[in-house]
Design a protein around this motif. Structure first.
Motif, PDB file in Angstrom:
ATOM      1  N   SER B   2      30.526  15.871  -2.832  1.00 53.22           N
ATOM      2  CA  SER B   2      31.729  15.911  -3.656  1.00 53.22           C
ATOM      3  C   SER B   2      32.422  14.557  -3.580  1.00 53.22           C
ATOM      4  CB  SER B   2      32.669  16.985  -3.119  1.00 53.22           C
ATOM      5  OG  SER B   2      33.108  16.615  -1.818  1.00 53.22           O
ATOM      6  N   ASP B   3      33.464  14.433  -4.399  1.00 56.82           N
ATOM      7  CA  ASP B   3      34.175  13.163  -4.480  1.00 56.82           C
ATOM      8  C   ASP B   3      35.513  13.275  -3.749  1.00 56.82           C
ATOM      9  OD1 ASP B   3      35.218  10.719  -5.194  1.00 56.82           O
ATOM     10  OD2 ASP B   3      35.987  11.474  -7.117  1.00 56.82           O
ATOM     11  N   ILE B   4      35.446  13.247  -2.433  1.00 53.55           N
ATOM     12  CA  ILE B   4      36.668  13.343  -1.634  1.00 53.55           C
ATOM     13  C   ILE B   4      37.327  11.965  -1.590  1.00 53.55           C
ATOM     14  CG2 ILE B   4      37.626  13.800   0.660  1.00 53.55           C
ATOM     15  CD1 ILE B   4      35.117  15.613   1.096  1.00 53.55           C
ATOM     16  N   PRO B   5      38.604  11.877  -1.975  1.00 52.20           N
ATOM     17  CA  PRO B   5      39.266  10.573  -1.959  1.00 52.20           C
ATOM     18  C   PRO B   5      39.501  10.092  -0.526  1.00 52.20           C
ATOM     19  CG  PRO B   5      40.848  12.304  -2.423  1.00 52.20           C
ATOM     20  CD  PRO B   5      39.500  12.958  -2.422  1.00 52.20           C
ATOM     21  N   SER B   7      41.815   8.580   0.482  1.00 51.87           N
ATOM     22  CA  SER B   7      43.247   8.697   0.775  1.00 51.87           C
ATOM     23  C   SER B   7      43.576  10.064   1.383  1.00 51.87           C
ATOM     24  CB  SER B   7      44.049   8.528  -0.524  1.00 51.87           C
ATOM     25  OG  SER B   7      43.666   9.537  -1.462  1.00 51.87           O
ATOM     26  N   HIS B   8      42.594  10.979   1.363  1.00 51.85           N
ATOM     27  CA  HIS B   8      42.872  12.314   1.893  1.00 51.85           C
ATOM     28  C   HIS B   8      43.116  12.226   3.402  1.00 51.85           C
ATOM     29  CE1 HIS B   8      42.570  16.500   2.960  1.00 51.85           C
ATOM     30  NE2 HIS B   8      42.568  16.823   1.670  1.00 51.85           N
ATOM     31  N   LEU B  14      36.475  15.895   6.639  1.00 50.78           N
ATOM     32  CA  LEU B  14      35.790  16.405   5.449  1.00 50.78           C
ATOM     33  C   LEU B  14      34.409  15.767   5.306  1.00 50.78           C
ATOM     34  CD1 LEU B  14      38.869  16.347   3.040  1.00 50.78           C
ATOM     35  CD2 LEU B  14      37.667  18.400   3.828  1.00 50.78           C
ATOM     36  N   ARG B  17      31.999  17.407   7.633  1.00 46.50           N
ATOM     37  CA  ARG B  17      31.522  18.671   7.056  1.00 46.50           C
ATOM     38  C   ARG B  17      30.428  18.406   6.036  1.00 46.50           C
ATOM     39  NH1 ARG B  17      37.027  21.807   5.399  1.00 46.50           N
ATOM     40  NH2 ARG B  17      38.168  21.295   7.288  1.00 46.50           N
ATOM     41  N   GLU B  18      30.630  17.380   5.204  1.00 46.01           N
ATOM     42  CA  GLU B  18      29.611  17.073   4.190  1.00 46.01           C
ATOM     43  C   GLU B  18      28.292  16.699   4.857  1.00 46.01           C
ATOM     44  OE1 GLU B  18      31.738  15.768   0.038  1.00 46.01           O
ATOM     45  OE2 GLU B  18      30.833  14.212   1.270  1.00 46.01           O
ATOM     46  N   VAL B  21      26.677  19.813   5.925  1.00 48.64           N
ATOM     47  CA  VAL B  21      26.137  20.508   4.752  1.00 48.64           C
ATOM     48  C   VAL B  21      24.782  19.885   4.382  1.00 48.64           C
ATOM     49  CG1 VAL B  21      26.420  20.881   2.267  1.00 48.64           C
ATOM     50  CG2 VAL B  21      28.351  21.254   3.814  1.00 48.64           C
TER      51      VAL B  21
END
Lengths: 245, 245
Positions: B2-5, B7-8, B14, B17-18, B21
């Motif tokens: 996914s495209d997690i920013p 800036s998160h 995250l 987690r990827e 996965v």
């Protein structure tokens, strides 16, 4: 599916995980969503896997907020739809709120599948065109202008703290359902409900029906979110005090 | 992916987690293992995502136990291999323990892949024939008679409480690494280490090297597992006391 023996002490919890894995393979839940579910599981242990008195009080407040709202919306993601589609449909009937899907890991394919899961359970889903109504550098910012975009109250179960904060900054009343009382989601929420979503939503729906049966004019209640979170933290500490006995 | 920013606020968590996965899609981690990882994440928040003084003390005890053992074995599953293959290889070098793979969701295909992940990281893995040495109604009971089957000390990171209990009942000294101090795994363990596996294993390895450099004859230490778990619980309660400030 693996061969988990029914004699396993955590058999039901393990089966729930397997069901979510199946939902992930079906494209309804994101695979990262499986990890998020695990975080919820961990905190639920710390509440003895039951609704605390303070959580029930917050759920009753949430019902009053939904009924007093001009334009309430239930913002549903893949995990919430997979875990509680029937409970969402029932809460929609009891509260009169709109239902709109918002995905962290958004693809058109998943959007269609999550909408289908909700509609099969009896939800009326807002499938209107989306715009970037919420200022986020991410697809989570996309929502329906006539839905979440113009809602005064948004219930966002199992939400990300980043998006919760963005919705609050837009001036919306944000009700969260998250088992972690110290997560940014809970801290940012106008009304944080610290409970398992399959227990929380039916409690909110039941209170909506009770309030409507009473026939009182809905008024927006005062909310002390910090007191709610402190009560949840105290519940965990009390559970931990007896956890080794 | 996914495209997690970036800036998160939870970007790194995250991304981890990827990566898990991806390991699940590659067949190394079971999909249910993603949920288990989430449970660990949740408890790690409650320790401020750092090793507590009591956890470090338990890790130093674990080093002494491994060096005093006649036949120590590191029992590794898919999650542990995916998260910490290099740390396992280093601990094997520092402690002289055997490394053997044991999978909750066991298939021959996953077994081969997890063995490969460990060997690529520098582990010497016991690939001997397995028998049901551990009395469990499940493939987790399978292990090498010349490995876990005859070990006097077994280090089982991220283990299931059911299997931990079975190993203890066989008379083995069981060292666990689990972030949940009230999980059956931690309660059943001879020596429960309540810490994140990528922090715990290097601490144990460093202490093994320090003890060997001192040249003292290894002796099996006294272990008060309840005191260790109570200290971890107190650490969580202290963290919670400041969590809303």
């Amino acid at each position: 599916m693996s061969d988990i023996p029914e004699s396993h002490p955590r058999y039901l919890s393990l089966k729930t995980r397997e069901n979510l894995v199946a939902a992930a393979h079906a494209g309804v839940v994101s695979y990262e969503g499986l990890t998020s579910h695990g975080r919820g599981e961990a905190f639920d242990y710390l509440f003895g896997e039951k609704t605390s008195a303070s959580a029930l009080a917050a759920e009753k407040l949430a019902a009053a907020v939904l009924l007093a709202a001009k334009h309430p919306v239930l913002s549903i993601n893949g995990n919430t739809a997979s875990l509680a589609a029937a409970e969402i449909a029932d809460l929609q009937k009891a509260s009169g709120a709109q239902v709109e899907v918002n995905l962290f890991h958004r693809t058109e394919e998943r959007l269609v599948k999550v909408n289908a899961v909700l509609e099969e359970a009896g939800c009326v889903v807002n499938r209107g065109a989306v715009e970037r109504c919420v200022p986020l550098p991410h697809d989570r910012g996309l929502c329906c202008p006539d839905g979440i975009g113009s809602a005064d109250v948004v219930l966002v179960p199992l939400e990300d703290g980043d998006r919760c904060e963005a919705l609050v900054k837009m001036g919306k009343i944000v009700i969260t359902v998250d088992l972690n009382p110290i997560d940014r989601t809970s801290k940012m929420a106008t009304l944080p409900i610290v409970d398992e979503v399959r227990r929380a939503l039916p409690n909110i729906a039941a209170e909506c029906r009770r309030l409507k049966a009473e026939g009182v004019t809905p008024v927006m209640p005062e909310i002390d979110s910090r007191a709610i979170l402190q009560a949840a933290i105290n519940d965990i500490k009390e559970f931990l005090d007896n956890a080794l006995d």
